[in-house]
Design an enzyme around this catalytic site. Sequence first.
Site, mmCIF file in Angstrom:
data_model
loop_
_atom_site.group_PDB
_atom_site.id
_atom_site.type_symbol
_atom_site.label_atom_id
_atom_site.label_comp_id
_atom_site.label_asym_id
_atom_site.label_seq_id
_atom_site.Cartn_x
_atom_site.Cartn_y
_atom_site.Cartn_z
ATOM 1 N N ARG A 70 0.842 -1.187 0.000
ATOM 2 C CA ARG A 70 0.000 0.000 0.000
ATOM 3 C C ARG A 70 0.881 1.242 0.000
ATOM 4 O O ARG A 70 1.932 1.269 0.634
ATOM 5 C CB ARG A 70 -0.914 0.020 1.228
ATOM 6 C CG ARG A 70 -2.114 -0.931 1.129
ATOM 7 C CD ARG A 70 -3.070 -0.766 2.299
ATOM 8 N NE ARG A 70 -2.454 -1.129 3.555
ATOM 9 C CZ ARG A 70 -2.053 -0.265 4.480
ATOM 10 N NH1 ARG A 70 -2.236 1.040 4.310
ATOM 11 N NH2 ARG A 70 -1.489 -0.684 5.584
ATOM 12 N N TYR A 211 -1.414 -3.487 -6.794
ATOM 13 C CA TYR A 211 -1.150 -4.331 -5.625
ATOM 14 C C TYR A 211 -2.149 -4.145 -4.490
ATOM 15 O O TYR A 211 -2.482 -3.022 -4.104
ATOM 16 C CB TYR A 211 0.255 -4.050 -5.081
ATOM 17 C CG TYR A 211 0.806 -5.200 -4.258
ATOM 18 C CD1 TYR A 211 1.474 -6.247 -4.880
ATOM 19 C CD2 TYR A 211 0.639 -5.252 -2.886
ATOM 20 C CE1 TYR A 211 1.971 -7.318 -4.136
ATOM 21 C CE2 TYR A 211 1.129 -6.314 -2.135
ATOM 22 C CZ TYR A 211 1.804 -7.346 -2.775
ATOM 23 O OH TYR A 211 2.295 -8.401 -2.039
ATOM 24 N N LYS A 220 -9.548 -2.183 2.007
ATOM 25 C CA LYS A 220 -9.188 -1.015 2.809
ATOM 26 C C LYS A 220 -9.952 0.238 2.346
ATOM 27 O O LYS A 220 -10.380 1.040 3.166
ATOM 28 C CB LYS A 220 -7.677 -0.777 2.751
ATOM 29 C CG LYS A 220 -6.828 -1.953 3.210
ATOM 30 C CD LYS A 220 -7.138 -2.398 4.623
ATOM 31 C CE LYS A 220 -6.095 -3.386 5.130
ATOM 32 N NZ LYS A 220 -6.433 -3.843 6.499
ATOM 33 N N HIS A 240 -11.057 -1.868 12.026
ATOM 34 C CA HIS A 240 -9.943 -2.706 11.573
ATOM 35 C C HIS A 240 -9.731 -3.817 12.603
ATOM 36 O O HIS A 240 -8.767 -3.796 13.362
ATOM 37 C CB HIS A 240 -8.701 -1.815 11.441
ATOM 38 C CG HIS A 240 -7.544 -2.472 10.761
ATOM 39 N ND1 HIS A 240 -6.249 -2.041 10.924
ATOM 40 C CD2 HIS A 240 -7.480 -3.525 9.912
ATOM 41 C CE1 HIS A 240 -5.441 -2.795 10.207
ATOM 42 N NE2 HIS A 240 -6.153 -3.701 9.585
ATOM 43 N N SER A 262 -0.085 -3.405 12.440
ATOM 44 C CA SER A 262 0.564 -4.459 11.657
ATOM 45 C C SER A 262 1.679 -5.121 12.472
ATOM 46 O O SER A 262 2.179 -4.551 13.442
ATOM 47 C CB SER A 262 1.131 -3.880 10.364
ATOM 48 O OG SER A 262 2.045 -2.858 10.669
ATOM 49 N N CYS A 264 1.566 -7.650 14.518
ATOM 50 C CA CYS A 264 1.223 -8.173 15.847
ATOM 51 C C CYS A 264 0.592 -9.553 15.762
ATOM 52 O O CYS A 264 0.213 -10.133 16.782
ATOM 53 C CB CYS A 264 0.267 -7.219 16.561
ATOM 54 S SG CYS A 264 1.063 -5.705 17.111
ATOM 55 N N ASN A 268 -3.016 -14.579 12.962
ATOM 56 C CA ASN A 268 -2.708 -15.724 13.833
ATOM 57 C C ASN A 268 -3.706 -15.816 14.988
ATOM 58 O O ASN A 268 -4.173 -16.902 15.329
ATOM 59 C CB ASN A 268 -1.289 -15.611 14.390
ATOM 60 C CG ASN A 268 -0.231 -15.605 13.298
ATOM 61 O OD1 ASN A 268 -0.509 -15.977 12.157
ATOM 62 N ND2 ASN A 268 0.972 -15.169 13.626
ATOM 63 N N ASP A 287 -9.665 -9.340 9.573
ATOM 64 C CA ASP A 287 -9.189 -7.980 9.290
ATOM 65 C C ASP A 287 -10.190 -6.861 9.552
ATOM 66 O O ASP A 287 -9.798 -5.811 10.036
ATOM 67 C CB ASP A 287 -8.710 -7.906 7.833
ATOM 68 C CG ASP A 287 -7.795 -6.723 7.568
ATOM 69 O OD1 ASP A 287 -7.025 -6.369 8.471
ATOM 70 O OD2 ASP A 287 -7.857 -6.150 6.466
ATOM 71 N N ARG A 379 2.001 -12.147 -0.273
ATOM 72 C CA ARG A 379 0.639 -12.397 0.215
ATOM 73 C C ARG A 379 0.035 -13.703 -0.287
ATOM 74 O O ARG A 379 0.422 -14.211 -1.332
ATOM 75 C CB ARG A 379 -0.273 -11.257 -0.251
ATOM 76 C CG ARG A 379 0.099 -9.888 0.303
ATOM 77 C CD ARG A 379 -0.440 -9.707 1.689
ATOM 78 N NE ARG A 379 0.071 -8.506 2.347
ATOM 79 C CZ ARG A 379 -0.571 -7.892 3.339
ATOM 80 N NH1 ARG A 379 -1.728 -8.332 3.763
ATOM 81 N NH2 ARG A 379 -0.035 -6.832 3.921
HETATM 82 O O1 TSX Z 1 1.187 -13.863 16.057
HETATM 83 C C1 TSX Z 1 1.782 -13.862 17.110
HETATM 84 N N1 TSX Z 1 1.077 -13.969 18.292
HETATM 85 C C2 TSX Z 1 -0.406 -14.033 18.275
HETATM 86 C C3 TSX Z 1 -0.822 -15.415 18.069
HETATM 87 C C4 TSX Z 1 -2.032 -15.877 18.272
HETATM 88 N N2 TSX Z 1 3.156 -13.730 17.110
HETATM 89 C C5 TSX Z 1 3.901 -13.552 15.865
HETATM 90 C C6 TSX Z 1 4.029 -12.068 15.605
HETATM 91 C C7 TSX Z 1 4.535 -11.756 14.255
HETATM 92 C C8 TSX Z 1 3.446 -11.485 13.266
HETATM 93 C C9 TSX Z 1 3.818 -13.761 18.295
HETATM 94 N N3 TSX Z 1 5.120 -13.647 18.563
HETATM 95 C C10 TSX Z 1 3.134 -13.891 19.493
HETATM 96 C C11 TSX Z 1 1.730 -14.028 19.512
HETATM 97 O O2 TSX Z 1 1.110 -14.163 20.566
HETATM 98 N N4 TSX Z 1 4.057 -13.865 20.506
HETATM 99 C C12 TSX Z 1 5.258 -13.716 19.915
HETATM 100 C C13 TSX Z 1 6.545 -13.636 20.623
HETATM 101 C C14 TSX Z 1 7.102 -15.046 20.760
HETATM 102 C C15 TSX Z 1 7.818 -15.593 19.714
HETATM 103 C C16 TSX Z 1 8.332 -16.890 19.830
HETATM 104 C C17 TSX Z 1 8.089 -17.615 20.993
HETATM 105 C C18 TSX Z 1 7.370 -17.063 22.015
HETATM 106 C C19 TSX Z 1 6.868 -15.787 21.911
HETATM 107 N N5 TSX Z 1 8.652 -18.900 21.076
HETATM 108 C C20 TSX Z 1 8.782 -19.703 22.168
HETATM 109 O O3 TSX Z 1 8.406 -19.351 23.261
HETATM 110 C C21 TSX Z 1 9.357 -21.029 21.952
HETATM 111 MN MN MN Z 2 -5.357 -5.003 8.059
#
Ligand code: TSX
Ligand code: MN
Length: 598
Positions: A70, A211, A220, A240, A262, A264, A268, A287, A379
Amino acid sequence: MKDTVKNEKLNKWIREVADLCTPDDVYICNGSKDEYRLMIDKLIKSGIAIPLTKRPNSFLFRSDPSDVARVEDNTYISTSSREEAGPTNNWIAPGDLKKTMMDLYKGCMRGRTMYVIPFSMGPIGSPISKIGIEISDSPYVVVNMHIMTRVSSRVLELLGTDGDFIPCLHSVGAPLAPGQKDTKWPCAPIEKKYISHFPEENLIWSYGSGYGGNALLGKKCLALRIASAMARREGWMAEHMLILRLTNPEGKQYHIAAAFPSACGKTNLAMMQPSIAGWKCECIGDDIAWMKVGADGRLYAINPENGFFGVAPGTSYSTNPMAMDTLKENVIFTNCALTDDGDVWWEGKDGDEPAHAIDWKGKDWTPESPTDAAHANARFTAPASQCPVICKDWEKPEGVPIDIFIFGGRRTGVVPLVYEAFDWEHGVFLGATAASETTAANIGAVGNLRRDPFAMKPFCGYNMGDYFKHWFDMGDKLGSKAPRVFYVNWFRKSQDGKFLWPGFSDNSRVLKWMCERVDGRVGAHKTPIGLLPNEGDLDLSGLHLSADSMKELMSIDLTAWKAEIPDIEKHFSTFGKRMPERLKKQFQRFIDALGKHV
Ligand code: TSX
Ligand code: MN
């Protein structure tokens, strides 16, 4: 054309755009599987789409290296006054911007087909849904819109002769002279890219980029920037936010909407599978949330999207197994690497890195190469219906009732794992002050604190001071039925630089505490920043976490919190006269509370 399009406004607009952009052909999309297949076949023949032998009906695209994300500096909220767009948006007067863009649009589709894409954001016919029509000269946009939105001739039927829609005009901005050979990813240079929004007339004009959010205008541009302005006028919310359903062991459902900047891990969390026994988590969206007050006075949310347009790098069976299973077939990949056995690869994918691959620029790559194989913003475009944990009610026209709002950010220090707002007004303060430390995925220095109120800074289609006020107004309307508000930080590190909280599936422990707060099953203790879990109330069973780590994770350093005051002051001062008094009052309360605890 006359046969399929009976809507007067649409017919007139199609004719005007065709006259202006002078495409070779006009094609009205119907959203069918056949149409998708035909478009893909053409893209394969011209070498633009690369079929993946490992994944049925899946294709790799490579964008131009100049067109990979973007373009916020080229994104405009064009309201009659600059004040209306506010300090967080770029602004050009509508007359000037339209003149500039009309000149660019003149003849811009020469040598190309103009596609008319009728789509619904939200289930077709839902009272919360909105109809958009995107006109684009990019077949890549058409196939992506097929997945990300509901493209269908039923949308045209629903429009009837006089129904209203949001016009979304898009061109890659690369007309072809007679006989000129097309490039694989046509686009315009950065100084000719414009992503323009006219919220006063519900209109989107995009030029020069093919893109993501620059080109797939339902996401968006429509579902956030234009919809946020409509929502304020009409008394609802366009946020958002991911949406998920948690079910406790007794079968009680809780619906959570969460906003994160972004990097975070929002996608996931949206697909997270709990580590605690008996709890179930289902995805409704990753999203965007559109929310309206229902007949019972509660806030109901729908996911206006039909698919996931997710960042590939970092996605793996360890970070997001449900996303990985969503990507097995019927997926469009953009700017991923291509392996020798005809699969996609990206940094952070499970297993060993390939000994050889073709990188996102189409060049040979080996682990010794100095650059990444996939672009950091590569992506996947995948149907939401393919997610193994998609909620059975994800397309319910009336939406799901939201119990909990979560704000969050990525903070190495200061901010504890979780705390609850005292009340709605304090929750608005938490959303308005949300901040994240920049990572390698951002531009600029790593580790800088960036305020991203409600994770809406790049997506609010009007003055953000008025947006804060809209949140207070919604709180007034919802009263005692308003969702409870929480703030989380999965990313706090120990003195020796290690993540204190395991994150991912174990975040379910934090969500469980929130649900128990909603039910009044657990207490909380008051601190200057908010309500913190009482010792023993966070379910840590089966988790190897030392008491010291837990203490550090939940600790509140008042000196460090006081050090935040000048930055919040600076942040709030940018909104000037539009800053709601109620938000100023919250800030003063925060300062006073910290002052009392010297
Ligand atoms: O997405 C993440 N979440 C939310 C998941 C539901 N990530 C990845 C962020 C990049 C986009 C995370 N990274 C999260 C998290 O809750 N926490 C972390 C930090 C982290 C990274 C690796 C480990 C632990 C915490 N690994 C071990 O403890 C082995
Ligand atoms: Mn978004």
